[in-house]
Design a protein around this motif. Structure first.
Motif, PDB file in Angstrom:
ATOM      1  N   THR A 130     -30.397 -22.769  36.510  1.00 28.15           N
ATOM      2  CA  THR A 130     -31.635 -23.370  36.001  1.00 28.15           C
ATOM      3  C   THR A 130     -32.804 -23.072  36.935  1.00 28.15           C
ATOM      4  N   PHE A 131     -32.537 -23.035  38.241  1.00 27.13           N
ATOM      5  CA  PHE A 131     -33.594 -22.706  39.194  1.00 27.13           C
ATOM      6  C   PHE A 131     -34.107 -21.294  38.964  1.00 27.13           C
ATOM      7  N   MET A 132     -33.204 -20.340  38.727  1.00 24.70           N
ATOM      8  CA  MET A 132     -33.632 -18.966  38.483  1.00 24.70           C
ATOM      9  C   MET A 132     -34.360 -18.830  37.146  1.00 24.70           C
ATOM     10  N   ILE A 133     -33.972 -19.633  36.150  1.00 18.75           N
ATOM     11  CA  ILE A 133     -34.717 -19.634  34.888  1.00 18.75           C
ATOM     12  C   ILE A 133     -36.147 -20.109  35.123  1.00 18.75           C
ATOM     13  N   TYR A 134     -36.294 -21.139  35.943  1.00 23.40           N
ATOM     14  CA  TYR A 134     -37.632 -21.605  36.324  1.00 23.40           C
ATOM     15  C   TYR A 134     -38.408 -20.494  37.019  1.00 23.40           C
ATOM     16  N   VAL A 135     -37.754 -19.791  37.926  1.00 19.25           N
ATOM     17  CA  VAL A 135     -38.400 -18.701  38.656  1.00 19.25           C
ATOM     18  C   VAL A 135     -38.847 -17.595  37.699  1.00 19.25           C
ATOM     19  N   VAL A 136     -38.003 -17.260  36.709  1.00 22.59           N
ATOM     20  CA  VAL A 136     -38.351 -16.232  35.722  1.00 22.59           C
ATOM     21  C   VAL A 136     -39.675 -16.563  35.051  1.00 22.59           C
ATOM     22  N   GLN A 137     -39.830 -17.812  34.642  1.00 17.33           N
ATOM     23  CA  GLN A 137     -41.048 -18.196  33.915  1.00 17.33           C
ATOM     24  C   GLN A 137     -42.271 -18.156  34.822  1.00 17.33           C
ATOM     25  N   VAL A 138     -42.092 -18.558  36.069  1.00 18.73           N
ATOM     26  CA  VAL A 138     -43.218 -18.523  37.008  1.00 18.73           C
ATOM     27  C   VAL A 138     -43.639 -17.076  37.289  1.00 18.73           C
ATOM     28  N   ILE A 139     -42.653 -16.180  37.379  1.00 24.12           N
ATOM     29  CA  ILE A 139     -42.964 -14.757  37.532  1.00 24.12           C
ATOM     30  C   ILE A 139     -43.793 -14.270  36.348  1.00 24.12           C
ATOM     31  N   ALA A 140     -43.398 -14.689  35.143  1.00 23.47           N
ATOM     32  CA  ALA A 140     -44.121 -14.270  33.941  1.00 23.47           C
ATOM     33  C   ALA A 140     -45.558 -14.774  33.961  1.00 23.47           C
ATOM     34  N   VAL A 141     -45.767 -16.016  34.389  1.00 20.37           N
ATOM     35  CA  VAL A 141     -47.129 -16.555  34.493  1.00 20.37           C
ATOM     36  C   VAL A 141     -47.950 -15.722  35.472  1.00 20.37           C
ATOM     37  N   GLY A 142     -47.361 -15.404  36.631  1.00 26.42           N
ATOM     38  CA  GLY A 142     -48.077 -14.598  37.613  1.00 26.42           C
ATOM     39  C   GLY A 142     -48.420 -13.216  37.093  1.00 26.42           C
TER      40      GLY A 142
END
Length: 463
Positions: A130-142
């Motif tokens: 779940t932490f890496m899923i969160y990271v994926v979305q933050v990468i997409a925002v950036g």
């Protein structure tokens, strides 16, 4: 064409609306643990279906599908089709079992089923996912903010990530649900309706049509059978397992809502897959296949073909896709850490545990921003997340739901052994390509099955 002041105003209003929802949700959310973690288990179809669809359709499903559509044509839709089929299977196989249980987490279920240290090991594995899923979305925002708004990737990660952290920490699952409803509405308007229509008109105005695409863009298998199989193994099985998905299922007001609402969200996802892929194909025509980075196909296409204001709305729709998955993944991670790892070690009152999870949302959320800046590649983070989850937990979880025989030892051995095999093999192949390679996936599943059933035969459950 570039982003205008009107577009910036639309995006800022959208961010402020998310923060306002977080503030308004705070009083209700912090009353009880059920309110903060599961929206009091009272969601009807009206809130449940959009929220479930929004949580599974994030950055990879949106700009990732457009990128694959740009590169491979219609076969790029397999990524989100497999995700959506996994959601449908979750409704049919998992929801009917877990909604009546009164649990909070997937690790809690595994503890009830297997006991022993299974809960702690499962909580760690699922929290990594779940932490890496969160990271994926933050990468997409950036990525989107850097491409469209002209600011640095790091600044984009911080701006989008801090907004998510703020409204999740304040309002918990109520805030996540209400923001997801807004985000799902924008995703539907932007990805399924607005950009495909405007993009088709813009491509037609250049005298081009779908017939001008390379022939392989119209084949459903151009992306490769091995890639389609890896999507199936990772995402079809993975979407039945994640705490972010289970936590959303557990918000349903009854079993019927959990089953039917999850299936409806999966069917919506298939439509979304085809729309996002179609956008990538239109972008290929519009830019004549000349983009240096196919991952920028959707954001660049947006600012080229949409007028001022509507471009800002579409950018907000892309943010919606990322944030609606990021918020669910963040609260899932902190729930696992607090409820399944910390709470069994130290006794908390319900009020104290609620506050601990709220604080962890801020701490873990900020940590995720740093990881996002380090990893930076969206699909690499997604591959890591699903490799860890799918290859370790699918068989112990589904067997635990439907089969009474397996022993606690079987679960522990299967989870730990397959984790070592899958991750070790991926690292042996090399970073980061090993995590996208089909061989560690197959090896991890095989190890999981062999170890689970062998341990069940050697140490059968007694009593």
């Amino acid at each position: 064409m570039s982003v205008t002041g009107l577009d910036f105003a639309v995006i800022i209003l959208y961010m402020l609306a998310l923060l306002a929802i977080g503030l308004l949700s705070e009083r209700i959310a912090l009353r009880t643990l059920d309110n903060y973690l599961l929206a009091n288990r009272q969601l009807s179809y009206l809130l449940y279906v959009p929220a479930m669809a929004a949580i599974v359709l994030g950055g990879a499903s949106t700009i990732g599908s457009a990128r694959l559509g740009y590169q491979y044509g219609i076969s790029g839709s397999w990524l989100v089709i497999m995700i959506s089929l996994g959601v449908i299977a979750c409704g049919l196989v998992v929801a009917r079992k877990i909604v009546p249980m009164g649990i909070y987490t997937m690790a809690e279920f595994l503890d009830r089923r297997y006991g022993g240290p299974t809960r702690y090991l499962a909580a760690v594995v699922i929290a990594v996912y779940t932490f890496m899923i969160y990271v994926v979305q933050v990468i997409a925002v950036g990525t989107i903010t850097s491409v469209v708004l002209g600011i640095s990737f790091e600044a984009g990660v911080l701006i989008g990530g801090l907004v998510v952290i703020a409204y999740v920490a304040l309002g918990g699952m109520w805030s996540v649900t209400l923001t997801d409803l807004l985000q799902w509405s924008l995703m539907t308007l932007g990805v399924i309706v607005m950009l495909p229509i405007a993009g088709y008109i813009a491509v037609s105005a250049k005298g081009l049509s779908i017939a001008d695409l390379p022939p392989d863009h119209m084949s459903p298998t151009t992306i490769g059978y091995d890639t389609i199989l890896s999507y199936f193994l990772l995402f079809f099985f993975g979407l039945m397992l994640g705490q972010d998905i289970w936590q959303r299922v557990l918000t349903a007001k009854d079993v019927r809502t959990g089953i039917n609402g999850t299936v409806l969200a999966g069917l919506y996802g298939i439509v979304y897959a085809l729309a996002a892929t179609f956008i990538g194909m239109l972008a290929y025509l519009y830019f004549e296949g000349a983009l240096e980075n196919p991952g920028h196909a959707m954001p660049l296409f947006t600012v080229e073909v949409l007028p001022a204001g509507l471009a800002g709305l579409m950018i907000a729709a892309m943010f919606s896709a990322f944030m609606s998955t990021a918020d669910g993944a963040l609260i899932a991670t902190t729930t696992l850490i607090a409820y399944d790892i910390l709470a069994p070690i130290r006794r908390f009152t319900e009020r104290q545990l609620t506050i601990v999870i709220a604080v962890l949302n801020a701490v873990v959320g900020i940590l995720g921003l740093g990881v996002a800046i380090f990893v930076e590649e969206l699909l690499v983070a997604l591959d890591i997340a699903y490799l860890v989850l799918s290859t370790t937990l699918f068989i112990p979880t589904i067997a635990g739901l439907y089969w009474a025989r397996p022993s606690p030892r079987a679960a522990i051995i299967a989870i730990a052994g397959s984790l070592v095999v899958a991750v070790g093999y991926a690292l042996y192949i090399g970073w980061p390509q090993g995590f996208a390679d089909i061989r560690p996936i197959v090896a991890g599943f095989a190890a999981n099955a062999i170890l689970f059933f062998a341990a069940t035969m050697l140490w059968p459950k007694t009593g």
